[in-house]
Motif scaffolding. Structure first.
Motif, PDB file in Angstrom:
ATOM      1  N   VAL A  16       0.839  -1.205   0.000  1.00  0.00           N
ATOM      2  CA  VAL A  16       0.000   0.000   0.000  1.00  0.00           C
ATOM      3  C   VAL A  16       0.874   1.254   0.000  1.00  0.00           C
ATOM      4  O   VAL A  16       0.537   2.253  -0.653  1.00  0.00           O
ATOM      5  N   ASN A  17       1.992   1.204   0.679  1.00  0.00           N
ATOM      6  CA  ASN A  17       2.881   2.367   0.779  1.00  0.00           C
ATOM      7  C   ASN A  17       3.665   2.650  -0.501  1.00  0.00           C
ATOM      8  O   ASN A  17       4.461   3.578  -0.545  1.00  0.00           O
ATOM      9  N   THR A  18       3.429   1.873  -1.543  1.00  0.00           N
ATOM     10  CA  THR A  18       4.071   2.163  -2.828  1.00  0.00           C
ATOM     11  C   THR A  18       3.303   3.222  -3.606  1.00  0.00           C
ATOM     12  O   THR A  18       3.639   3.526  -4.747  1.00  0.00           O
ATOM     13  N   ARG A  19       2.272   3.774  -2.979  1.00  0.00           N
ATOM     14  CA  ARG A  19       1.535   4.850  -3.634  1.00  0.00           C
ATOM     15  C   ARG A  19       1.367   6.020  -2.675  1.00  0.00           C
ATOM     16  O   ARG A  19       0.276   6.289  -2.186  1.00  0.00           O
ATOM     17  N   PRO A  20       2.479   6.730  -2.410  1.00  0.00           N
ATOM     18  CA  PRO A  20       2.342   7.937  -1.603  1.00  0.00           C
ATOM     19  C   PRO A  20       1.586   8.996  -2.418  1.00  0.00           C
ATOM     20  O   PRO A  20       1.307   8.804  -3.590  1.00  0.00           O
ATOM     21  N   THR A  21       1.277  10.089  -1.822  1.00  0.00           N
ATOM     22  CA  THR A  21       0.464  11.127  -2.447  1.00  0.00           C
ATOM     23  C   THR A  21       0.923  11.472  -3.860  1.00  0.00           C
ATOM     24  O   THR A  21       2.046  11.919  -4.067  1.00  0.00           O
ATOM     25  N   GLY A  22       0.041  11.229  -4.810  1.00  0.00           N
ATOM     26  CA  GLY A  22       0.283  11.641  -6.186  1.00  0.00           C
ATOM     27  C   GLY A  22       1.359  10.899  -6.943  1.00  0.00           C
ATOM     28  O   GLY A  22       1.690  11.276  -8.069  1.00  0.00           O
ATOM     29  N   VAL A  23       1.918   9.854  -6.388  1.00  0.00           N
ATOM     30  CA  VAL A  23       3.025   9.135  -7.021  1.00  0.00           C
ATOM     31  C   VAL A  23       2.727   7.640  -6.961  1.00  0.00           C
ATOM     32  O   VAL A  23       2.227   7.137  -5.962  1.00  0.00           O
ATOM     33  N   ASP A  24       3.030   6.938  -8.049  1.00  0.00           N
ATOM     34  CA  ASP A  24       2.932   5.481  -8.039  1.00  0.00           C
ATOM     35  C   ASP A  24       4.332   4.922  -8.189  1.00  0.00           C
ATOM     36  O   ASP A  24       4.950   5.049  -9.250  1.00  0.00           O
ATOM     37  N   LEU A  25       4.843   4.348  -7.118  1.00  0.00           N
ATOM     38  CA  LEU A  25       6.195   3.799  -7.143  1.00  0.00           C
ATOM     39  C   LEU A  25       6.251   2.446  -7.840  1.00  0.00           C
ATOM     40  O   LEU A  25       7.336   1.884  -8.003  1.00  0.00           O
ATOM     41  N   LEU A  26       5.093   1.932  -8.241  1.00  0.00           N
ATOM     42  CA  LEU A  26       5.016   0.701  -9.025  1.00  0.00           C
ATOM     43  C   LEU A  26       4.325   1.010 -10.352  1.00  0.00           C
ATOM     44  O   LEU A  26       3.368   0.360 -10.752  1.00  0.00           O
ATOM     45  N   ALA A  27       4.829   1.997 -11.056  1.00  0.00           N
ATOM     46  CA  ALA A  27       4.197   2.445 -12.298  1.00  0.00           C
ATOM     47  C   ALA A  27       4.548   1.565 -13.496  1.00  0.00           C
ATOM     48  O   ALA A  27       3.801   1.511 -14.464  1.00  0.00           O
ATOM     49  N   THR A  28       5.678   0.870 -13.429  1.00  0.00           N
ATOM     50  CA  THR A  28       6.136   0.072 -14.564  1.00  0.00           C
ATOM     51  C   THR A  28       6.545  -1.321 -14.082  1.00  0.00           C
ATOM     52  O   THR A  28       6.815  -1.519 -12.889  1.00  0.00           O
ATOM     53  N   PRO A  29       6.626  -2.272 -14.999  1.00  0.00           N
ATOM     54  CA  PRO A  29       7.149  -3.587 -14.602  1.00  0.00           C
ATOM     55  C   PRO A  29       8.547  -3.512 -13.985  1.00  0.00           C
ATOM     56  O   PRO A  29       8.853  -4.269 -13.066  1.00  0.00           O
ATOM     57  N   ASP A  30       9.387  -2.596 -14.448  1.00  0.00           N
ATOM     58  CA  ASP A  30      10.723  -2.444 -13.850  1.00  0.00           C
ATOM     59  C   ASP A  30      10.632  -1.962 -12.409  1.00  0.00           C
ATOM     60  O   ASP A  30      11.394  -2.407 -11.550  1.00  0.00           O
ATOM     61  N   ASP A  31       9.710  -1.019 -12.141  1.00  0.00           N
ATOM     62  CA  ASP A  31       9.487  -0.567 -10.760  1.00  0.00           C
ATOM     63  C   ASP A  31       9.063  -1.746  -9.890  1.00  0.00           C
ATOM     64  O   ASP A  31       9.540  -1.904  -8.764  1.00  0.00           O
ATOM     65  N   LEU A  32       8.164  -2.571 -10.418  1.00  0.00           N
ATOM     66  CA  LEU A  32       7.701  -3.752  -9.677  1.00  0.00           C
ATOM     67  C   LEU A  32       8.868  -4.699  -9.430  1.00  0.00           C
ATOM     68  O   LEU A  32       9.014  -5.226  -8.324  1.00  0.00           O
ATOM     69  N   ALA A  33       9.714  -4.903 -10.422  1.00  0.00           N
ATOM     70  CA  ALA A  33      10.880  -5.784 -10.253  1.00  0.00           C
ATOM     71  C   ALA A  33      11.777  -5.274  -9.134  1.00  0.00           C
ATOM     72  O   ALA A  33      12.264  -6.070  -8.309  1.00  0.00           O
ATOM     73  N   ASN A  34      11.986  -3.957  -9.078  1.00  0.00           N
ATOM     74  CA  ASN A  34      12.822  -3.380  -8.009  1.00  0.00           C
ATOM     75  C   ASN A  34      12.190  -3.605  -6.641  1.00  0.00           C
ATOM     76  O   ASN A  34      12.882  -3.956  -5.686  1.00  0.00           O
ATOM     77  N   TRP A  35      10.887  -3.392  -6.540  1.00  0.00           N
ATOM     78  CA  TRP A  35      10.196  -3.580  -5.264  1.00  0.00           C
ATOM     79  C   TRP A  35      10.242  -5.051  -4.829  1.00  0.00           C
ATOM     80  O   TRP A  35      10.514  -5.356  -3.671  1.00  0.00           O
TER      81      TRP A  35
END
Length: 185
Positions: A16-35
């Motif tokens: 849930v904390n991968t979406r702070p205000t106005g930002v999606d830290l899991l916006a791409t498959p690469d972001d998901l891979a990093n997480w």
């Protein structure tokens, strides 16, 4: 990614904390891979080498359902039935099976899941959400007290006020110091 990922809370809160205000830290498959790589030490079953757009859609769905349920609990309301049903469906799409094998000198139970990679990933995350939502400590759930932060955490200490002492705690302390010394001038 524009912000650093915070990990270390229960898996469902980290999601849930991968979406702070106005930002999606899991916006791409690469972001998901990093997480997923950041979570690999704690949750080896999340090891997905190359997440696909389909994996990302499945993770976003579980994140949204989990966030909806947690937000209701934060406001002392009953979680929406649709959110709970959605998390149940994600778990059911790739149920876990404890497969027994002989390891040479003892029986070993290994958890296996059936389903597509996206279903397996969503099931693990939905299961983590179910564990969190059913945990008696969920009543201690807090939102960070920093003005511009929406991250959630389960405090180990009752006086904890921020998602991270380094992230928000330090910023609040510096702002207070600045205000005190600015008004003293």
């Amino acid at each position: 990614m524009t912000e650093a990922l915070l990990v270390g809370e229960p898996l469902a809160l980290d999601l849930v904390n991968t979406r702070p205000t106005g930002v999606d830290l899991l916006a791409t498959p690469d972001d998901l891979a990093n997480w997923l790589a950041l979570q690999a030490d704690r949750f080896p079953e999340l090891a997905v080498v190359h997440p696909t757009p389909g994996d990302l859609v499945a993770v976003h769905a579980v994140r949204d359902l989990t966030n909806t349920a947690l937000d209701a609990l934060l406001h002392e309301r009953r979680p929406p039935t649709d959110a709970l049903r959605g998390l149940n469906a994600a778990q059911a799409a790739a149920p876990s099976i404890r497969q027994l094998e002989w390891g040479g000198d003892a029986v070993i139970a290994t958890v296996r899941r059936n389903g597509t990679a996206a279903e397996k990933l969503a099931a693990v995350l939905a299961e983590a959400a179910a564990d969190l939502l059913a945990d008696p400590s969920i009543g201690k759930l807090k939102r960070c007290e920093a003005d511009d932060c929406v991250l959630l955490f389960l405090p180990a200490h009752p006086r904890r006020r921020w998602c991270s002492p380094e992230r928000c705690g330090n910023r609040v302390r510096v702002a207070r110091y600045y205000q005190r010394h600015k008004s003293a001038d």
